[in-house]
Every structure is written in structure tokens, then in C-alpha cells.
Design a protein around this motif. Structure first.
Motif, PDB file in Angstrom:
ATOM      1  N   TYR A 107       3.128  10.784  -9.098  1.00 42.28           N
ATOM      2  CA  TYR A 107       2.644  10.976 -10.470  1.00 42.28           C
ATOM      3  C   TYR A 107       1.586  12.066 -10.518  1.00 42.28           C
ATOM      4  O   TYR A 107       1.642  12.962 -11.352  1.00 42.28           O
ATOM      5  N   LEU A 108       0.617  11.998  -9.589  1.00 42.21           N
ATOM      6  CA  LEU A 108      -0.514  12.921  -9.664  1.00 42.21           C
ATOM      7  C   LEU A 108      -0.116  14.343  -9.314  1.00 42.21           C
ATOM      8  O   LEU A 108      -0.723  15.291  -9.797  1.00 42.21           O
TER       9      LEU A 108
ATOM     10  N   ASN B  14      -6.453  -3.724   2.206  1.00 39.07           N
ATOM     11  CA  ASN B  14      -5.351  -3.058   1.514  1.00 39.07           C
ATOM     12  C   ASN B  14      -4.153  -3.986   1.382  1.00 39.07           C
ATOM     13  O   ASN B  14      -3.489  -4.018   0.344  1.00 39.07           O
TER      14      ASN B  14
ATOM     15  N   THR C 282       3.870   1.583  -1.145  1.00 37.94           N
ATOM     16  CA  THR C 282       4.523   1.731  -2.447  1.00 37.94           C
ATOM     17  C   THR C 282       3.607   2.432  -3.444  1.00 37.94           C
ATOM     18  O   THR C 282       3.956   3.463  -4.021  1.00 37.94           O
ATOM     19  N   VAL C 283       2.418   1.857  -3.616  1.00 32.53           N
ATOM     20  CA  VAL C 283       1.525   2.400  -4.635  1.00 32.53           C
ATOM     21  C   VAL C 283       1.070   3.803  -4.243  1.00 32.53           C
ATOM     22  O   VAL C 283       0.924   4.688  -5.087  1.00 32.53           O
TER      23      VAL C 283
ATOM     24  N   LEU D 160       0.837  -1.202   0.000  1.00 31.13           N
ATOM     25  CA  LEU D 160       0.000   0.000   0.000  1.00 31.13           C
ATOM     26  C   LEU D 160       0.867   1.245   0.000  1.00 31.13           C
ATOM     27  O   LEU D 160       0.630   2.189  -0.754  1.00 31.13           O
TER      28      LEU D 160
ATOM     29  N   GLU E 235       3.998   6.293  -4.983  1.00 28.20           N
ATOM     30  CA  GLU E 235       4.218   6.447  -6.423  1.00 28.20           C
ATOM     31  C   GLU E 235       3.069   7.179  -7.097  1.00 28.20           C
ATOM     32  O   GLU E 235       3.278   8.006  -7.988  1.00 28.20           O
ATOM     33  N   ALA E 236       1.845   6.872  -6.657  1.00 24.70           N
ATOM     34  CA  ALA E 236       0.695   7.538  -7.266  1.00 24.70           C
ATOM     35  C   ALA E 236       0.668   9.017  -6.888  1.00 24.70           C
ATOM     36  O   ALA E 236       0.346   9.868  -7.720  1.00 24.70           O
TER      37      ALA E 236
ATOM     38  N   VAL F 102       3.473   5.518 -15.645  1.00 23.39           N
ATOM     39  CA  VAL F 102       2.792   6.569 -14.887  1.00 23.39           C
ATOM     40  C   VAL F 102       3.221   6.503 -13.431  1.00 23.39           C
ATOM     41  O   VAL F 102       2.469   6.870 -12.538  1.00 23.39           O
ATOM     42  N   GLY F 103       4.412   5.992 -13.177  1.00 24.62           N
ATOM     43  CA  GLY F 103       4.924   5.949 -11.809  1.00 24.62           C
ATOM     44  C   GLY F 103       4.538   4.670 -11.104  1.00 24.62           C
ATOM     45  O   GLY F 103       5.366   3.809 -10.861  1.00 24.62           O
ATOM     46  N   PHE F 104       3.241   4.539 -10.811  1.00 21.55           N
ATOM     47  CA  PHE F 104       2.801   3.357 -10.074  1.00 21.55           C
ATOM     48  C   PHE F 104       2.487   2.199 -11.009  1.00 21.55           C
ATOM     49  O   PHE F 104       2.217   1.091 -10.568  1.00 21.55           O
TER      50      PHE F 104
ATOM     51  N   ALA G 102      -3.953  -3.918  -2.509  1.00 21.58           N
ATOM     52  CA  ALA G 102      -3.249  -2.727  -3.000  1.00 21.58           C
ATOM     53  C   ALA G 102      -2.053  -3.105  -3.854  1.00 21.58           C
ATOM     54  O   ALA G 102      -1.319  -4.048  -3.536  1.00 21.58           O
ATOM     55  N   ASN G 103      -1.876  -2.367  -4.933  1.00 24.10           N
ATOM     56  CA  ASN G 103      -0.745  -2.577  -5.843  1.00 24.10           C
ATOM     57  C   ASN G 103      -0.790  -3.938  -6.540  1.00 24.10           C
ATOM     58  O   ASN G 103       0.237  -4.469  -6.937  1.00 24.10           O
TER      59      ASN G 103
END
Lengths: 209, 222
Positions: free
Chosen positions: A73-74, B31, A65-66, A63, A69-70, B101-103, B35-36
């Protein structure tokens, strides 16, 4: 595991970013509290009590990580999000209502905030035939929505975990700010598929063939 | 590019987490599980949006966990076909361009979705577009003057249109007795990949359309 509805509704990038920022701040403030508690315990000479704080849940690595990273990006500088605000987006969706745009087109206008004609061309199909002169109105509506200064959602949240030694008045002020920004009305800008634009998705899928 | 998916699942809460509010414990467990990760035909999961419904926790024979039947909403990355998004060029090779896009970075632009005529400059490891050129073969294109070329460099931000997405479920089944224990290595495919295009006016590296925008459009149409 069962997927009841793979695409219940669309989310704008701004909504996702506010949600992730909230999570991130939550995580940071919790990490700070954990450090503080550990220090206090060390100071008081309490040892061997063992076990983790029963009120804390561990945050999983995937969790984090994403999430990180998100957020990266955003909130990158090529995204328009830095100039967007909740009020600006609300106003923009209201301004876009009179034009015959599909739900997907409106969502992309909110996400990409096109300020040049060529950017709008990409987002809206057959722009000239459908909108003609109204194109400039849309572009200026987008520009108006971007002017609002950016207040990062929930940013002051983590600041509230100050040590109690801080002045009473100061704490109050921060709390006020925190709540003001934390209020997060998820229903405001959600692109719900059950509304009047229902069926848009079907149209999109047909493009594939 | 993000959607909400409604998912139903049965989640176990370990006794160690009984001290936490059930709602928080459930969200944290969900999660941890989702998640991911890519869900087949759904997209890439980011995080829980909220819980819609949860049953009472039940204890089953055999472990001390509380099992909850939960319906929750998940934030999922799944750009729809024809959506326009911003992405970063990760790398370029003979097959096309890989974006990120990074993720999430299983996004590709195949050669057929590059603006024509274009070619790969193997010295620069980058594709370039040669607007208003008669040349068609890569050989002719590579003889062009370097200043005329419009490169798509690594790390550049490109505006792309999503054309299609693909899901692969390549998990191997249980080994068959007849095949023995020989381990076969197969090429692993990404479980979820997105095919994008920049073969259109307004798409491609952002500076292409910011500078001298009017001229570009005239040239294109002429």
C-alpha cells in the motif's frame, strides 16, 4: 496487558515504510542464510543433528501478512513516497515551520505531498483565510522536497549476505552503502505530541461533536 | 494515519528461544501476539517499533518459560478524525462504498457521505455522482445521460476524509446454564471500522480533481 498511552506520537508514512522495509530485508536475508546453512550441511553430509538454529527466531505469519500488505500500500504508485527522501522530508518540515499550520496539517502535507491547490484545500482548513498568498510557497516547498531521487531505505541490506567467495573490495563497498542507508534517526521527523503543538489533538477531537 | 502506542505487557519466552538475544526474542513474541490484530480503542497493530523497558526474566512455578515485564512502543494504524488518506474502492452496494488500504479493509463511505446528488447504478455495481443536476430521486438520476455521470468504479483510488471510527467488542461471554448449549449465530461486526467521507471538494477519485481542475471548482461554486 495495559495500554499506557494509545497515541504517544504520530508517525509519517515514510517512517513506517522504512521500518517495514528494514524488517522485510531482515527476514529475507535470514531466510537466505537458513537455506545456505542447510545446503552446507547437506553437502558436508551432516544429518540428524536436528533442531533449528538457536540464534534464529521464527517470524510469525501475522507479522509477515501485515508487513507485506502495508509495504504494498505504502509503495503503490499513487503514493508520493516513491519520490520522497529522508533529507527531502526534513527540509520540508523546516520549510513549513514559519506557517501557522497545526501539527496534524503538517503531518498530512508530508504524507500526501500535495502539489495542486485543490489537494492542499482538503488538508488545511480555511486555507484562504489563514494563508492567502502563502499557499503557493507551501506548494513549491512540497515540490522541492519531492525532487530528490528515491533511495530505498535499507535496500542493500540483504545484498550483504553474499557468499564469502565474493571479492574483498566489493564486499567493503556494499557494506558502506548498507550502513549509509541504514542509519535511521527515528527522532528526526516524529511528530511528538509533547512539543509546542501540544493540544492539537484535543482540537481535533472537538471537531467530532 | 499511523501512531505510536505505548503498551505494557508480560511476555513469556519459551526455553527453545533461550539461545536468542532476549531483546530479539521479546520483539518476536510481541509481534506474534499483536501484529495484524485490533486493540480495542487503540487501533490496528502493525509491528513493534522498539522496546522501552524490560524487567529481568523470571521463572515461575509450573512452566520453564522466562517471564518478562515489558514496556514497548507499537506502530498502530489509527487515522485521526478529519485526516485525509488515499484508499482503494473495494466494492459498492446499497449501503455505500467499501474501501481498502491493503492491510485494512473495514472502511466504509455511507450514502450520506457521498457527493450529492448521487445514486447506485446496479448494472455497473458502482455509485455515480451527477454534478449540477436538479434531480434528487434515484429514479430521476438513473434517467440521466451516462456520459454526464461521474462513476466511482471498483479498484479506483479515492481521496477520503476520515469522519469517525468505531470499535466493537463482540466476544461472547461464557454460556449460561439456563440457556443450554444452543449455539446462537449472531452477525459478526468488524472489531474496528472507519467511516469516511467524499462529500467535499477535492475528495473522491483522484482523476476528478487532476483533470480540468479549475472548471470543476468554478462549477461547484456557481
Amino acid at each position: 496487558m495495559e495500554v499506557l498511552n494509545p497515541r504517544a506520537s504520530f508517525l509519517s508514512n515514510y517512517e513506517v515504510l522504512s521500518l517495514l522495509r528494514e524488517l522485510d530485508n531482515d527476514y529475507l536475508s535470514r531466510a537466505k542464510t537458513a537455506v545456505r546453512i542447510k545446503k552446507e550441511e547437506d553437502g558436508a553430509g551432516v544429518t540428524g543433528k536436528g533442531g533449528s538454529d538457536p540464534a534464529a527466531v521464527d517470524i510469525s505469519e501475522n507479522l509477515r501478512t501485515v508487513e507485506v500488505e502495508a509495504i504494498q500500500y505504502l509503495s503503490a504508485d499513487y503514493q508520493p513516497i516513491a519520490q520522497q527522501s529522508e533529507a527531502g522530508i526534513k527540509q520540508l518540515t523546516r520549510d513549513l515551520a514559519p506557517y501557522s499550520l497545526t501539527k496534524a496539517e503538517k503531518l498530512q502535507i508530508v504524507n500526501l505531498a500535495p502539489t495542486e491547490p485543490v489537494e492542499l484545500y482538503v488538508v488545511v482548513e480555511e486555507l484562504e483565510d489563514r494563508l492567502g498568498e502563502q499557499m503557493d510557497d507551501i506548494l513549491s516547498a512540497v515540490r522541492r522536497s519531492l525532487n530528490a531521487p528515491y533511495a530505498s531505505p535499507g535496500l542493500s541490506y540483504s545484498e550483504r549476505s553474499h557468499p564469502p567467495a565474493a571479492g574483498e573490495a566489493e564486499v567493503y563497498r556494499e557494506e558502506e552503502q548498507g550502513w549509509g542507508e541504514e542509519v535511521y534517526d527515528a527522532n528526526e521527523v516524529i511528530f511528538d505530541d509533547t512539543g509546542e503543538g501540544a493540544g492539537v489533538e484535543g482540537d481535533l477531537d472537538m471537531d467530532d461533536e | 494515519m499511523f501512531v505510536l502506542s505505548i503498551i505494557k505487557d508480560t511476555i513469556a519466552i519459551l526455553p527453545a528461544n533461550f539461545g536468542v538475544l532476549p531483546e530479539q526474542a521479546l520483539i518476536s513474541e510481541i509481534n506474534k501476539k499483536y501484529a495484524n490484530r485490533v486493540l480495542h480503542d487503540v487501533g490496528m497493530c502493525i509491528c513493534v517499533f522498539d522496546l522501552t523497558e524490560a524487567s529481568e526474566g523470571k521463572v515461575r512455578y509450573g512452566d520453564g518459560c522466562l517471564w518478562y515485564k515489558v514496556i514497548f512502543r507499537m506502530v498502530v494504524f489509527r487515522p485521526f478524525a478529519s485526516e485525509v488518506i488515499l484508499a482503494k474502492v473495494k466494492s459498492s452496494d446499497e449501503d455505500g462504498i467499501r474501501l481498502s488500504v491493503g492491510f485494512f479493509d473495514d472502511m466504509y463511505i455511507p450514502l450520506s457521505y457521498l457527493p450529492q446528488p448521487s445514486a447506485l447504478d446496479s448494472n455497473e455495481r458502482a455509485h455515480f455522482w451527477l454534478p449540477d443536476s436538479e434531480a434528487t430521486t434515484p429514479h430521476e438520476l438513473l434517467e440521466s445521460i451516462t456520459t454526464d455521470r461521474m462513476y466511482i468504479d471498483q479498484g479506483e483510488i479515492v481521496r477520503v476524509r476520515v469522519e469517525a471510527d468505531e470499535f466493537y467488542d463482540d466476544e461472547p461471554g461464557p454460556p449460561k446454564a439456563s440457556e443450554g448449549v444452543a449455539v446462537k449465530r449472531e452477525v459478526r461486526r468488524a472489531p474496528y471500522s472507519v467511516i469516511c467521507s467524499i462529500a467535499e471538494q477535492g475528495l473522491g477519485p483522484i482523476p476528478w480533481w487532476k483533470a480540468a481542475q479549475v472548471d470543476e471548482e468554478l462549477m461547484e461554486e456557481g
